[in-house]
Enzyme design. Structure first.
Site, PDB file in Angstrom:
ATOM      1  CD  GLU A 406     -44.442  22.076 -21.029  1.00  0.00           C
ATOM      2  OE1 GLU A 406     -44.777  21.586 -19.941  1.00  0.00           O
ATOM      3  OE2 GLU A 406     -44.613  21.494 -22.129  1.00  0.00           O
ATOM      4  CG  HIS A 473     -40.333  15.653 -11.940  1.00  0.00           C
ATOM      5  ND1 HIS A 473     -40.276  14.455 -12.615  1.00  0.00           N
ATOM      6  CD2 HIS A 473     -41.554  16.175 -12.173  1.00  0.00           C
ATOM      7  CE1 HIS A 473     -41.433  14.257 -13.238  1.00  0.00           C
ATOM      8  NE2 HIS A 473     -42.228  15.276 -12.976  1.00  0.00           N
TER       9      HIS A 473
END
Length: 667
Positions: A406, A473
């Site tokens: 990322e 998540h």
């Protein structure tokens, strides 16, 4: 450091270099040395605040810069003054930068070499070191996509190679075969930590094997070797784009910065490297070979000294910056002239997820220089299938699967911005932004304020609970970013808004975090125009109008509030869907609160430190005399979000909202 390599005597071989080139190398390596000597005097006099000396390392910055073309981007570090002087930046602007004057590059907002300049194709560092490596990937990617045959050179030190950004950037550059030169200045110490405590291989260049890229070791104190080898490598990269890892062996003969000194360095080591001084030894070579004589040497030094003194006088005589609050606030974001695009087509009923996909696709059609990057977004279509079919329409150059990194990919998006392109990055889950947090809050957010480099980057953030996905998540982490100046934060609750706001986000020249609630993807449908349109930032949507109470929310919270009102038809409420959290529509909030006198703010994020707290404070500060009850915040528990359904239900504020709403109405 490797003694067999480092302590070989400097041997210059001019080869086919013309006399004029050899003299220009001398002028260029001498100038930063003479400037540094002057700066060290000014530092002692308190006329500059800090200095990171590159004395002893000038051959690297000068040699690399002279080997490249003027249109090639260079991303230097603290000790690369020679990059700036070789690119012929007016010295008074450098001096003004170091003194915090207006004619510097950051208008007093940052110091040292923490700046960039498009005019000279230089992109300066930030103190976190690592992000610029990934930024170089983005600039190089733009060059490759546009077939410009440019080379991007990025500097770091041997200490910086321990950062994860280094490994991520090299991996991305290798996988995508980007035309980047990773220039590692191995100068012996990361502040006071020697190389044997930094890494456990013979040479940093050895790491190139693991990334499948060429690597070379170059004597960083030999200006001719640096110049000729880098020029040769750069030409190879232009012919066939690929990354190269270069390790320049050198030494830092002064402190990391002047206050730290060099007491941790053995004196014999300093003595050995003093014998390899790149300026003195090259000057000696030129005189011994008759390229210059003492008279020319004196003339060159005198010319440079006069230039330094003249430009220094200009910088010293420049007035100090007078603080202006309006100017500062107006320079956080690049001005965005919103263009309202109205739909002229029929509408069809589509889901939230389809609206995001449609908005993204139509923006791709609108902007040829828009790139989408993310994990599994190409043939697979992303984990939520939002980019399904995009590869067939736009090709793999523009729909780019990325490694799991990322940080480097967000940095690459920044590099694309610098090269004049737009980028959308899909974070597979909003939770994973933590792995790329630094470039978001310290690079994307601050670049325009620091040196007027904007970042038209959209980070798509699938977020939120209610789907049993657990602590990693299901976060809704917008508060990490709403408190960071320089970032815009968008959080739609309906398909129509999602499509129009995404179009606006991509149009905006500033970085935007675009939150998409996963639980809404396939549960919420709405009639949405089939063609391209925009929705403005900073304009809340008033979904219901009433006089009893004001309900403020966003994302899934809006739907929870509407469900509760459907159960209590006797409640007359203003329901405000914020839509964007930065900018925030305070006008709509204040107007409603002044009318109803009671307000409840519902957020899915945990309570403490969330945006509901700021909204509550703003209302109290600006509408206190209109309130008939305390402002009420309702939010999730101050715990991580759990996985088990009953625990998740308890965590989320949906049920508590109804209780608190009724209590507040009866206050």
């Amino acid at each position: 450091m490797d003694n067999d390599f480092s302590f070989k005597p400097l041997q210059y071989h001019s080869g086919n270099l013309e006399k004029e080139t050899l003299i220009q190398l001398y002028k260029n390596i001498l100038k930063p040395r003479l400037i540094e000597e002057k700066m060290l005097v000014l530092l002692r006099q308190g006329k500059i605040s800090k200095w990171f000396s590159g004395i002893g390392q000038e051959a690297i910055a000068v040699g690399v810069t002279m080997a490249l073309n003027d249109e090639d981007y260079i991303l230097p570090m603290h000790r690369n003054l020679g990059v700036f002087t070789t690119r012929k930046i007016p010295l008074y602007r450098l001096f003004a930068q170091w003194q915090g004057k207006m004619s510097g590059f950051t208008k007093g907002r940052d110091r040292s070499f923490h700046f960039g300049t498009q005019q000279y194709k230089i992109v300066g560092m930030i103190s976190h070191l690592g992000p610029q490596l990934g930024v170089a990937d983005g600039i190089a990617l733009a060059s490759k996509l546009k077939s410009k045959s440019q080379v991007t050179a990025v500097f770091t030190g041997e200490g910086g190679t321990s950062e994860g950004d280094f490994h991520e950037a090299l991996n991305v550059a290798s996988v995508w075969q980007l035309p980047v030169m990773f220039c590692v200045e191995n100068n012996g110490y990361g502040l006071s930590t020697p190389t044997n405590e930094q890494y456990n291989c013979n040479h940093i260049a050895d790491r190139g094997i693991g990334y499948g890229m060429e690597s070379y070791i170059i004597d960083g104190n030999n200006i001719i070797e640096v110049f000729t080898k880098v020029a040769e490598i750069a030409e190879s990269i232009r012919r066939n784009p690929h990354p190269v890892l270069l390790e320049f062996k050198t030494f830092r003969v002064r402190g990391h910065e002047e206050a730290s000194g060099t007491t941790y360095v053995p004196q014999e080591l300093l003595d050995l490297w003093t014998e390899k001084d790149p300026v003195e030894s090259y000057q000696k070579f030129l005189i011994e070979t008759g390229i210059i004589d003492r008279a020319l040497e004196a003339d060159i030094k005198n010319e440079i000294s006069l230039e330094i003194n003249e430009h220094l006088e200009v910088a010293i005589n420049e007035e100090h910056i007078l603080p202006n609050e309006t100017i500062e606030l107006n320079n956080v974001f690049k001005k965005f002239e919103y263009q309202s695009v109205k739909s002229v087509s029929k509408s069809k009923e589509i889901r939230f997820v389809d609206a995001v996909s449609e908005g993204l696709k139509q923006s791709m059609e609108r902007y040829d220089d828009l790139i989408i990057m993310g994990q599994d977004i190409a043939e697979y279509g992303g984990v939520f299938k939002i980019t399904e079919g995009f590869v067939e329409q736009f090709g793999k150059d523009r729909i780019r699967n990325t490694p799991i990194c990322e940080s480097a990919i967000i940095e690459t998006a920044m590099g694309l911005s610098i090269a004049g392109m737009k980028a959308v990055v899909e974070l597979q889950f909003a939770d994973f932004i933590s792995s790329g947090f630094n470039p978001v809050v310290n690079y994307l957010a601050k670049s325009y304020y620091r040196w007027q480099q904007n970042a038209p980057v959209v980070l798509r953030m699938p977020c939120g609970g209610g789907v049993g996905a657990g602590p990693f998540h299901s976060q809704t982490n917008e508060a990490w970013f709403t408190k960071t100046p320089g970032l815009k934060v968008v959080y739609p609750a309906f398909p129509y808004d999602a499509k129009g706001l995404l179009a606006t986000a991509i149009n905006d020249p500033n970085p935007v975090l675009f939150f998409e609630h996963k639980a809404l993807y396939r549960t919420i449908s709405q009639y949405v125009p089939t063609d391209y349109y925009t929705v403005p930032f900073g304009k809340a949507s008033v979904l219901k109008v009433g006089g009893d109470i004001t309900i403020i929310s966003y994302g899934a919270g809006v739907h929870w509030a509407l469900e509760v009102l459907d159960k209590h038809l006797d409640i007359s409420a203003d329901v405000i869907d914020l839509r964007t959290l930065q900018p925030l529509d305070t006008n709509a909030i204040y107007a409603s609160v002044k009318k109803t006198g009671k307000v409840i703010v519902l957020q899915e994020d945990s309570l403490f430190g969330g945006i509901a707290s700021d909204i509550s404070a703003l209302i109290t500060e600006n509408c206190f005399e209109f309130l008939d009850a305390p402002v009420k915040r309702v939010a999730s528990l101050d715990t991580p979000i759990p996985f088990a359904k009953l625990l998740e239900n308890q965590y989320l504020p949906k049920d508590r909202f109804e209780t608190e709403l009724l209590t507040l109405l009866h206050y």
